[in-house]
Design an enzyme around this catalytic site. Structure first.
Site, mmCIF file in Angstrom:
data_model
loop_
_atom_site.group_PDB
_atom_site.id
_atom_site.type_symbol
_atom_site.label_atom_id
_atom_site.label_comp_id
_atom_site.label_asym_id
_atom_site.label_seq_id
_atom_site.Cartn_x
_atom_site.Cartn_y
_atom_site.Cartn_z
ATOM 1 N N ARG A 1 0.803 -1.215 0.000
ATOM 2 C CA ARG A 1 0.000 0.000 0.000
ATOM 3 C C ARG A 1 0.843 1.275 0.000
ATOM 4 O O ARG A 1 0.324 2.359 -0.246
ATOM 5 C CB ARG A 1 -0.935 -0.003 1.211
ATOM 6 C CG ARG A 1 -2.061 -1.033 1.106
ATOM 7 C CD ARG A 1 -2.779 -1.203 2.424
ATOM 8 N NE ARG A 1 -3.277 0.066 2.931
ATOM 9 C CZ ARG A 1 -3.667 0.265 4.194
ATOM 10 N NH1 ARG A 1 -3.597 -0.743 5.058
ATOM 11 N NH2 ARG A 1 -4.120 1.438 4.580
ATOM 12 N N GLY B 1 2.795 -15.083 8.324
ATOM 13 C CA GLY B 1 2.206 -14.622 9.568
ATOM 14 C C GLY B 1 3.245 -14.184 10.582
ATOM 15 O O GLY B 1 4.440 -14.484 10.467
#
Length: 462
Positions: free
Chosen positions: A15, A80
């Site tokens: 992003r 993760g």
């Protein structure tokens, strides 16, 4: 307490819309990773492990500029947070102490908060940092029973009742190393994301009958940066915090909202900082100085009683002794100015040493670069450099010496001497009027350009 830091810094940061690894984007002049390292370093850790992935080489290089002894491990695939922390297992195989997990994209975490978090391990097996969120959004929730932390639930896996909880997970965690890696061995990917959650170690610890604790901090400390908007928000929060600290420490700022600090700016008490001042990295300002409006300082040391600006620029290597005055539109680079020296107007001083109480006139330039090498200029104490003097380095102007205005100084000036280095003035009678007349005629009849230019050249040669 024997502490090892694990700082997670493997994410790409899609992003951010950038080729630069996310943790290397800067807040207050330093990569976010450096902010996290500095917050943890104040705890005097025995080991610091950076878990890197995307941009491994760049992240490693940045980390080692801050701490040459830092250890870098690679997370090839992002599976993760639990998987990321587990990459440090081998590196910490012989470590007997507390592990503190931080994040390279959280630049606002405070050392005092980390101290409080690790201190709770006296009474708990695992401690987690949480915050009361104004808008819990998609944060994981800390599910507590009184002062005890029972489990952490990721938003994707939370029930409506759990999503109503406003105590949110920052991701920052502390636990004994052996216990942490033992618990990590038990977690699995049975969740909505199919990832190994670090947060699952809390539930595994509670299942063993171990007590876990939640420590609360201000929400701004936990701000994780994932976009340019959040980067801007982190910058804003940092600046607001630093301004408030400066005011509390005895610094006067009539318009603090216009002053921009770097991550390492040091300002002494009774200093006055006027409007629109920018501090780049590496600046120390001692007590009682005045930094006037629209000045920019970077890599500079300013001593007591100095007055800088307005519209002054101090570049790396500027070393100013007490009571030095740097005026408007003056640039100082890699130069030492001794006590009471003055450079008041429109001058460039680079690669120079200016003696005590020397006065540098307006428009002075140290011509220190020949296109290949840098050369030094030495000006003795109480020397007077006339306006518009060009000092062609290497050159020395002695104590109490003077240069005449408009001089180009290419040779050393002995102490007490006056140097005049300018050509003799020659006034040509009436030539200005004749020249302007012919130039105007040339402009009106450009077809006669060659003839007109020849006539002008004859006048100037007269």
């Amino acid at each position: 307490m024997n502490i090892a830091l694990i700082i997670l810094a493997a994410g790409k940061g899609t992003r951010m819309q950038s080729e630069l690894p996310k943790v290397l984007h800067k807040v207050a002049g330093a990569p976010m990773l450096i902010h996290a390292m500095r917050a943890g370093r104040a705890l005097e850790p025995k080991r610091t492990i950076i878990v890197a992935g995307h941009g491994f080489e760049a992240v490693s290089a940045a980390a080692r500029t801050e701490d040459p002894d830092v250890e870098i491990v690679v997370q090839e695939a992002q599976l993760g947070t639990g998987h990321a922390v587990d990459q440090a297992r081998a590196a910490l195989g012989d470590f007997d102490g507390t592990v503190l997990v931080l994040y390279g994209d959280c630049p606002l975490i405070q050392t005092r908060t980390l101290e409080e978090l690790t201190a709770t391990l006296n009474d708990s097996a695992v401690s987690v940092l949480g915050f009361e969120a104004k808008d819990p959004a998609r944060y994981g929730r800390l599910i507590t029973d009184g002062d005890k932390l029972k489990r952490i639930v990721e938003f994707k896996d939370a029930s409506p009742e759990e999503r109503a909880v406003t105590l949110c997970n920052s991701g920052v965690m502390a636990a004994p190393a052996n216990l942490l890696f033992d618990l990590l061995s038990e977690i699995d990917t049975d969740n909505a994301s199919g990832e190994l959650y670090l947060t699952d170690v809390v539930g595994k610890a509670v299942a063993r009958g171990l007590q876990c604790a939640a420590v609360r901090c201000a929400e701004r400390e936990t701000l994780g940066v994932n976009s340019r908007v959040e980067l801007m928000q982190a910058e804003k929060e940092f600046q607001n915090l630093r301004r408030a600290e400066a005011l509390e420490d005895g610094v006067s700022m009539p318009a603090p909202e216009t002053v921009h600090f770097s991550f390492d700016t040091v300002i002494g008490r009774d200093t006055v900082i006027e409007q629109n001042v920018v501090f780049g990295p590496g600046v120390t300002v001692e007590s009682g100085a005045q930094i006037r409006a629209f000045s920019h300082l970077e890599g500079a040391h300013v001593s007591r009683g100095c007055i800088i600006g307005p519209y002054a620029r101090l570049r790396p290597g500027a070393e100013l002794a007490e009571d030095v005055k740097i005026g408007n539109f003056v640039e100082i680079k890699a130069s030492a100015l001794d006590e009471g020296a003055k450079v008041n107007h429109l001058s460039y001083i680079g690669d120079a040493h200016i003696g005590a109480r020397a006065n540098i006139g307006a428009g002075t330039i140290t011509c220190n670069y020949d296109g290949v090498m840098k050369h030094h200029t030495y000006i003795g104490q109480e020397a007077f450099i006339g306006s518009n003097t060009m000092l062609v380095a290497p050159v020395t102007v002695g104590q109490d010496a003077m240069t005449a205005s408009g001089s180009v100084i290419t040779q050393n000036v002995p102490a007490g001497d006056l140097a005049i280095a300018r050509s003799k003035q020659d006034n040509k009678s009436g030539v200005a009027l004749k020249l302007m007349k012919r130039l105007r005629a040339l402009k009106a009849a450009p077809q006669n350009k060659n003839e007109g230019l020849n006539q002008c050249a004859e006048l100037l040669a007269y």
